[in-house]
Design an enzyme around this catalytic site. Structure first.
Site, PDB file in Angstrom:
ATOM      1  CG  HIS A  44      -0.349  -0.029   2.521  1.00 29.96           C
ATOM      2  ND1 HIS A  44       0.059   1.094   3.172  1.00 29.96           N
ATOM      3  CD2 HIS A  44      -0.043  -1.067   3.304  1.00 29.96           C
ATOM      4  CE1 HIS A  44       0.598   0.737   4.327  1.00 29.96           C
ATOM      5  NE2 HIS A  44       0.548  -0.563   4.432  1.00 29.96           N
ATOM      6  CB  ALA A 452      -1.210  19.071   4.595  1.00 28.00           C
ATOM      7  NE  ARG A 482      -9.745  11.904  12.048  1.00 23.33           N
ATOM      8  CZ  ARG A 482      -9.346  11.570  10.831  1.00 23.33           C
ATOM      9  NH1 ARG A 482     -10.232  11.224   9.937  1.00 23.33           N
ATOM     10  NH2 ARG A 482      -8.070  11.599  10.527  1.00 23.33           N
TER      11      ARG A 482
END
Ligand SMILES: [Fe+2]
Length: 638
Positions: A44, A452, A482
């Protein structure tokens, strides 16, 4: 410890890339340079990384180009980008490296199935033929895909992780700790790096794996394995560690040195198609939570418990690494090194003076690791260390788009935009942020790694008590619990957080300073779980987690001057040198790569303004877009 293996050469076939740009008078001849390409693929998060004379000049994950999250396919487009960045064609590559050894991995899979036969027959029937058809012929596959017939080298999976942790680090010598799900056999290693070489000293082997233990709880709490681990970590502070004793009594036989044995009675990953089994369900009182159903206190308690056990194992392994090497510095990589809460504890409570964590700590970073192994160990090239500075270039190693290319995209989209000089743009954006507007920030080269860092980010005002819920629900379309992370000017980090070192890759969690915290009243303490989410916890509530922690990114002028100056501008206006920084994507989608991706994401969400290089766009001024059925569907899926 096995070294690199050179495989047989076979003739290349079709070329991958178009020719590079024409040379000008001052451009050094490409023949003067040596290029090494590293690849990770077929599991992955496939990726490619290119070194020029040992310097990392480009690295990117395939998912960013194909827009398939965690894309495991051969990184055709990432390779094409790397070559284009260097202005070369594939025939200029001196060596190509692959981040693990397929034969050893197959050996592990085969032995596992033989060891548990006939239990794993169903799973083997699904995985076995795929292995035999595709993965064992990887060498040929890679050569065909690249059109390459030069030397191919293979490193062991954890050697690639260890190399990615040590070689780019700012340390001349360091201990190395790698932890993940599994590679060939190893699931964690302790090593030592010195100069231009690394040595693996100890390893923990399959099926005893810290990454798989965490993934088992990720699965059981109803999140997606290999991507939902972050959610478990974010959920943990809402829970109590009430299952820690049970985990340590029944699941994990943990030893003082951090090694452990997992009781396979409770797991199903050896031969089954799921992570946990009926015995696990009975132990924890019911079946796994179905994805997308309501989270309960039980999932929060499980998350807190497995997080606590993971931190304990990380600490013990780190102590062993310290004892075994005597180095004062530690380098980390492997998927578990993305557990920034654990990393924060290692820094505060562990025996090491300094930590350095590879930003692409997961398997994508293996591409970078194997390339550097080839350069330093295989080719014997020296490693130059600059004290206090790593060689990752802030992880800004992906594509960049010049203003004229961005403008062409905007014109093609019929977008309404204004071009502003840099200073005016910064001032406008800082004002918008201070007015609680949410701004998409697309600037410079894309980041390598899952975070990011101010090149493909969505920004907001951390002082706003509404920002966390607003960004989660209206922009990211994700779970309200979150947390968001702060970007803070490097020089001001200690004024806001209990942290006094670089954390450029957002991989360290630290407490918000005591004097900035807002104590929770005894009434509010009666609330449980997610009901506590909306209580302001500090003077920067949007980035302060329920336990007063924050996942800090320090921003320095050297690595990202535009982002640094924007935060400075925001500070000049508000007195606060901190911004909310979340990745520029929506749930289930890779981070944006191109200006088209960014514009599309901007138009599909409630982001108020978008900065694309020198251009500023306001949502309200954009032409109305017909939403396709695909778009709507996409938001319902994860
Ligand atoms: Fe890995």
């Amino acid at each position: 410890m096995a070294g690199l293996v050179r495989t047989q050469l076979v003739a290349g076939r079709r070329p991958l890339c178009r020719p590079g740009p024409a040379l000008t008078g001052d451009t050094p001849l490409p023949q003067d340079h040596e290029y090494v390409l590293g690849l990770s693929a077929f599991y992955h998060d496939s990726a490619a990384c290119l070194l020029r004379d040992g310097e990392i000049i480009a690295a990117a994950s395939e998912e960013r180009f194909t827009r398939k999250k965690g894309d495991p396919a051969f990184p055709q487009r990432a390779v094409a980008y790397c070559l284009e960045e260097a202005g070369i064609t594939v025939d200029r590559l001196g060596k190509v490296g692959f981040y693990d050894k397929p034969l050893l991995k197959f050996d592990r899979i085969l032995e596992t199935y033989l060891g548990i036969a006939p239990l794993g027959v169903k799973s083997f029937l699904m995985a076995g033929p795929l292995w035999i058809k595709d993965k064992l012929y990887m060498d040929r596959q890679i050569r065909e895909a690249l059109g390459y017939d030069g030397p191919m080298l293979y490193a062991e999976h954890h050697e690639s992780h260890a190399a990615s942790a040590f070689f780019p680090s700012p340390f001349e010598e360091a201990a190395i700790l790698t932890m993940d799900g599994v590679g060939e056999w190893a699931t964690a290693t302790i090593g030592s790096g010195r100069g231009n070489d690394i040595e693996i000293l100890r390893e923990l082997q399959w099926p005893d794996s810290l990454g798989l233990l965490y993934s088992a709880f990720t699965y059981y709490t109803g999140f997606k394995v290999n991507s939902g681990e972050y959610k478990v970590m974010g959920l943990a502070p809402y829970g109590e560690p009430k299952y820690v004793d049970l985990i340590l009594r029944e699941l994990v036989d943990l030893r003082e040195d951090g090694s452990f044995t997992l009781n396979q009675v409770y797991f199903d990953y050896l031969g089954g198609l799921t992570m946990t089994n009926g015995a696990f369900d009975r132990l924890f009182g019911g079946p796994p939570r179905q994805p997308e159903t309501k989270l309960t206190q039980k999932e929060m308690d499980l998350a807190r418990s497995v997080q606590g056990v993971t931190e304990e194992i990380m600490l013990r392994m780190a102590r062993t690494a310290h004892r075994a090497t005597g180095h004062p510095n530690l380098c980390l990589a492997g998927g578990v090194a993305l557990n920034c809460v654990g990393n924060g504890r290692l820094l505060r409570e562990g025996p090491f003076e300094r930590l350095w964590i590879q930003p692409a700590a997961g398997d994508a970073g293996g591409a970078l690791g194997v390339a550097q192994l080839i350069w330093h160990r295989h080719s014997g090239r020296p490693r130059v260390v600059t004290a206090g500075r790593d060689s990752m270039k802030g992880a800004y190693l992906g594509p960049e788009y010049p203003p004229d290319a961005i403008e062409r995209v905007l014109q093609a989209q019929g977008a309404a935009y204004t071009r502003l000089p840099p200073e005016e743009l910064r001032q406008r954006v800082a004002r918008l942020l201070a007015e609680e507007k949410v701004v998409g920030w697309f600037n410079g080269r894309m980041e390598f790694g899952p975070r990011a860092l101010g090149a493909r980010s969505i920004l907001g005002d951390p002082r706003s008590p509404r920002m966390q819920a607003q960004m989660n629900l209206k922009i990211k379309f994700r779970e309200g619990f979150r947390p968001f992370a702060p970007s803070v000017l490097r020089e001001r980090v200690s004024d806001y957080f209990e942290l006094d070192c670089d954390s450029p890759y957002m991989l360290l969690v630290a407490p918000v300073r005591k004097e900035r915290q807002i104590p929770i009243s005894s009434e509010a303490q009666q609330l449980w779980g997610i009901d506590r989410l909306n209580l302001p916890r500090s003077d920067i509530p949007a980035v302060t987690h329920i336990d007063y922690s924050a996942r800090v990114q320090t921003v320095s002028r050297e690595t990202n001057p535009d982002y640094y100056e924007l935060i400075q501008e925001f500070e000049a206006l508000t007195g606060c040198p901190v911004l909310v920084n979340t990745s520029f994507n929506v749930r289930g989608e890779p981070i944006v790569c191109t200006p088209e991706d960014a514009y599309r994401c901007f138009m599909r969400t409630h982001i108020d303004f978008l900065v694309l290089g020198p251009f500023l766009l306001e949502k309200r001024a954009q032409p109305a877009r017909e939403e396709s059925a695909d778009w709507k569907l996409e938001f319902q899926l994860d």
